[in-house]
Scaffold this motif. Structure first.
Motif, PDB file in Angstrom:
ATOM      1  N   ALA A 134       0.806  -1.218   0.000  1.00  0.00           N
ATOM      2  CA  ALA A 134       0.000   0.000   0.000  1.00  0.00           C
ATOM      3  C   ALA A 134       0.837   1.264   0.000  1.00  0.00           C
ATOM      4  O   ALA A 134       0.359   2.335  -0.387  1.00  0.00           O
ATOM      5  CB  ALA A 134      -0.928   0.006   1.212  1.00  0.00           C
ATOM      6  N   GLN A 135       2.097   1.170   0.431  1.00  0.00           N
ATOM      7  CA  GLN A 135       2.936   2.362   0.540  1.00  0.00           C
ATOM      8  C   GLN A 135       3.879   2.553  -0.652  1.00  0.00           C
ATOM      9  O   GLN A 135       4.490   3.611  -0.788  1.00  0.00           O
ATOM     10  CB  GLN A 135       3.767   2.285   1.824  1.00  0.00           C
ATOM     11  N   LEU A 148      -2.739   7.984  -3.538  1.00  0.00           N
ATOM     12  CA  LEU A 148      -3.363   7.928  -2.212  1.00  0.00           C
ATOM     13  C   LEU A 148      -4.790   7.388  -2.300  1.00  0.00           C
ATOM     14  O   LEU A 148      -5.183   6.522  -1.520  1.00  0.00           O
ATOM     15  CB  LEU A 148      -3.374   9.325  -1.591  1.00  0.00           C
ATOM     16  N   ALA A 149      -5.548   7.887  -3.250  1.00  0.00           N
ATOM     17  CA  ALA A 149      -6.943   7.472  -3.391  1.00  0.00           C
ATOM     18  C   ALA A 149      -7.076   5.995  -3.727  1.00  0.00           C
ATOM     19  O   ALA A 149      -8.107   5.377  -3.455  1.00  0.00           O
ATOM     20  CB  ALA A 149      -7.625   8.318  -4.468  1.00  0.00           C
ATOM     21  N   ILE A 151      -5.440   3.571  -2.396  1.00  0.00           N
ATOM     22  CA  ILE A 151      -5.197   2.715  -1.228  1.00  0.00           C
ATOM     23  C   ILE A 151      -6.521   2.392  -0.556  1.00  0.00           C
ATOM     24  O   ILE A 151      -7.240   3.285  -0.113  1.00  0.00           O
ATOM     25  CB  ILE A 151      -4.249   3.414  -0.232  1.00  0.00           C
ATOM     26  N   GLU A 152      -6.856   1.123  -0.482  1.00  0.00           N
ATOM     27  CA  GLU A 152      -8.156   0.720   0.043  1.00  0.00           C
ATOM     28  C   GLU A 152      -8.256   0.790   1.566  1.00  0.00           C
ATOM     29  O   GLU A 152      -9.265   1.221   2.111  1.00  0.00           O
ATOM     30  CB  GLU A 152      -8.499  -0.699  -0.429  1.00  0.00           C
ATOM     31  N   SER A 156      -3.880   2.713   6.255  1.00  0.00           N
ATOM     32  CA  SER A 156      -2.758   2.757   5.319  1.00  0.00           C
ATOM     33  C   SER A 156      -2.819   4.042   4.497  1.00  0.00           C
ATOM     34  O   SER A 156      -1.795   4.662   4.200  1.00  0.00           O
ATOM     35  CB  SER A 156      -2.789   1.553   4.382  1.00  0.00           C
ATOM     36  N   ARG A 157      -4.041   4.450   4.132  1.00  0.00           N
ATOM     37  CA  ARG A 157      -4.220   5.683   3.360  1.00  0.00           C
ATOM     38  C   ARG A 157      -3.791   6.899   4.180  1.00  0.00           C
ATOM     39  O   ARG A 157      -3.137   7.824   3.666  1.00  0.00           O
ATOM     40  CB  ARG A 157      -5.681   5.812   2.944  1.00  0.00           C
ATOM     41  N   ALA A 161      -0.765   9.538   3.495  1.00  0.00           N
ATOM     42  CA  ALA A 161      -1.002  10.983   3.443  1.00  0.00           C
ATOM     43  C   ALA A 161      -0.021  11.724   4.346  1.00  0.00           C
ATOM     44  O   ALA A 161       0.507  12.783   3.985  1.00  0.00           O
ATOM     45  CB  ALA A 161      -2.436  11.287   3.853  1.00  0.00           C
ATOM     46  N   THR A 177      -8.579  14.244   1.342  1.00  0.00           N
ATOM     47  CA  THR A 177      -8.771  12.794   1.379  1.00  0.00           C
ATOM     48  C   THR A 177      -8.453  12.242   2.769  1.00  0.00           C
ATOM     49  O   THR A 177      -9.184  11.401   3.308  1.00  0.00           O
ATOM     50  CB  THR A 177      -7.887  12.098   0.327  1.00  0.00           C
ATOM     51  N   ALA A 178      -7.368  12.724   3.353  1.00  0.00           N
ATOM     52  CA  ALA A 178      -6.997  12.268   4.692  1.00  0.00           C
ATOM     53  C   ALA A 178      -8.053  12.658   5.720  1.00  0.00           C
ATOM     54  O   ALA A 178      -8.433  11.854   6.581  1.00  0.00           O
ATOM     55  CB  ALA A 178      -5.643  12.858   5.080  1.00  0.00           C
ATOM     56  N   THR A 181     -11.120  10.524   5.275  1.00  0.00           N
ATOM     57  CA  THR A 181     -10.859   9.149   5.710  1.00  0.00           C
ATOM     58  C   THR A 181     -10.970   9.033   7.224  1.00  0.00           C
ATOM     59  O   THR A 181     -11.641   8.137   7.743  1.00  0.00           O
ATOM     60  CB  THR A 181      -9.459   8.698   5.259  1.00  0.00           C
TER      61      THR A 181
END
Length: 228
Positions: A134-135, A148-149, A151-152, A156-157, A161, A177-178, A181
C-alpha cells in the motif's frame, strides 16, 4: 481493536513488523502465548491511539512491548515500534521515531526502509520494493493524490497521506482525502490533526468562510472528548 483498524494492523504486522505473530496456521504448532498477547495488545493500543484514549493507548503499548521483550529479540521489538510510529504519522505527529532508532542496528532492511519512509525520506528503488504494498506507490517521487486514493485500507491511506505531507508533496486533495478518511472511521486523533491543518491553510489563504466552517467541525470533534 475494531474491524476498521484490523486490516492495516494485520498487513503491517505481517509485511514489515511482527510477521511472526501471524505466521501460524492449523498445520503448525499453536502460537506461543507471547505472540498472541503481543498481537492483541498492539491492536488494542492502535485503536485506543486513533480514538484519542491516551490511558488505554499507553497501557496496551506497554503490554505489547513487555510481551515482545520476553523473546530477547530487538528486531521484533523494532517492528512493533514501527506500528506505533506509523499511527503517529497518520495523526501528523511529526517527530523522530526514537524508539525504533534505538533499535535500528538490529532491525532488518524492510524495517529500516519503512522507518525512512515514515520520516518522509526519499528511498531508492530497492528500498521501495521492501515497503508494504500500500505504501510503494506513494513512495515513488511524483506520486500524490491519485496514488493515495487508490489505497483501500483507511489507516494505510492516512499513513501515506502523512508521509506525503512530510515530503512536501501533499496538495489540497491529499489533505481533504486524509480528513475525509479519518472522519469516516471516527478516528478522533487524526481527524483533529488534519482538520486543524486545513484551518491553518484556509487562514493563510485568507479564506475566512472556509476557516470558520472547519472550526465548526473541530468544535464537533471536541465534543467526543478523549485524552491527547
Amino acid at each position: 481493536m475494531t474491524h476498521k483498524t484490523m486490516p492495516f494492523a494485520r498487513s503491517l504486522l505481517a509485511a514489515t513488523l511482527v510477521g511472526a505473530f501471524l505466521a501460524g496456521c492449523a498445520s503448525k504448532p499453536p502460537e506461543p502465548e507471547w505472540e498472541m498477547n503481543a498481537h492483541g495488545s498492539a491492536q488494542k493500543a492502535l485503536d485506543a491511539y486513533l480514538s484519542g484514549n491516551a490511558r488505554v493507548d499507553k497501557l496496551e503499548w506497554e503490554r505489547a512491548r513487555a510481551e515482545v521483550a520476553r523473546t530477547g529479540r530487538p528486531d521484533l521489538l523494532a517492528r512493533l515500534e514501527l506500528l506505533r510510529c506509523a499511527a503517529q504519522v497518520a495523526s501528523l505527529v511529526v517527530e523522530p521515531c526514537t524508539a525504533f532508532e534505538a533499535l535500528r542496528q538490529d532491525a532488518a532492511p524492510p524495517e529500516r526502509a519503512y522507518a525512512d519512509h515514515l520520516a518522509g525520506r526519499a528511498l531508492t528503488a530497492p528500498e521501495v520494493a521492501l515497503l508494504p504494498a500500500a505504501q510503494r506507490a506513494v513512495a515513488t517521487q511524483g506520486a500524490s493524490g491519485a496514488a493515495l486514493a487508490a489505497i483501500e485500507d483507511p489507516l494505510s491511506r492516512l499513513v501515506a497521506a502523512g508521509v506525503l505531507l512530510q515530503a512536501g508533496r501533499a496538495d489540497p486533495a491529499v489533505i481533504a482525502t486524509a480528513t475525509d478518511t479519518a472522519s469516516a472511521q471516527g478516528w478522533r486523533r487524526p481527524l483533529m490533526a488534519w482538520l486543524l491543518l486545513q484551518v491553518q491553510r484556509a487562514e493563510a489563504a485568507g479564506d475566512k468562510d472556509a476557516a470558520e466552517r472547519l472550526r465548526r467541525r473541530v468544535a464537533v470533534v471536541e465534543l467526543a472528548g478523549g485524552s491527547k
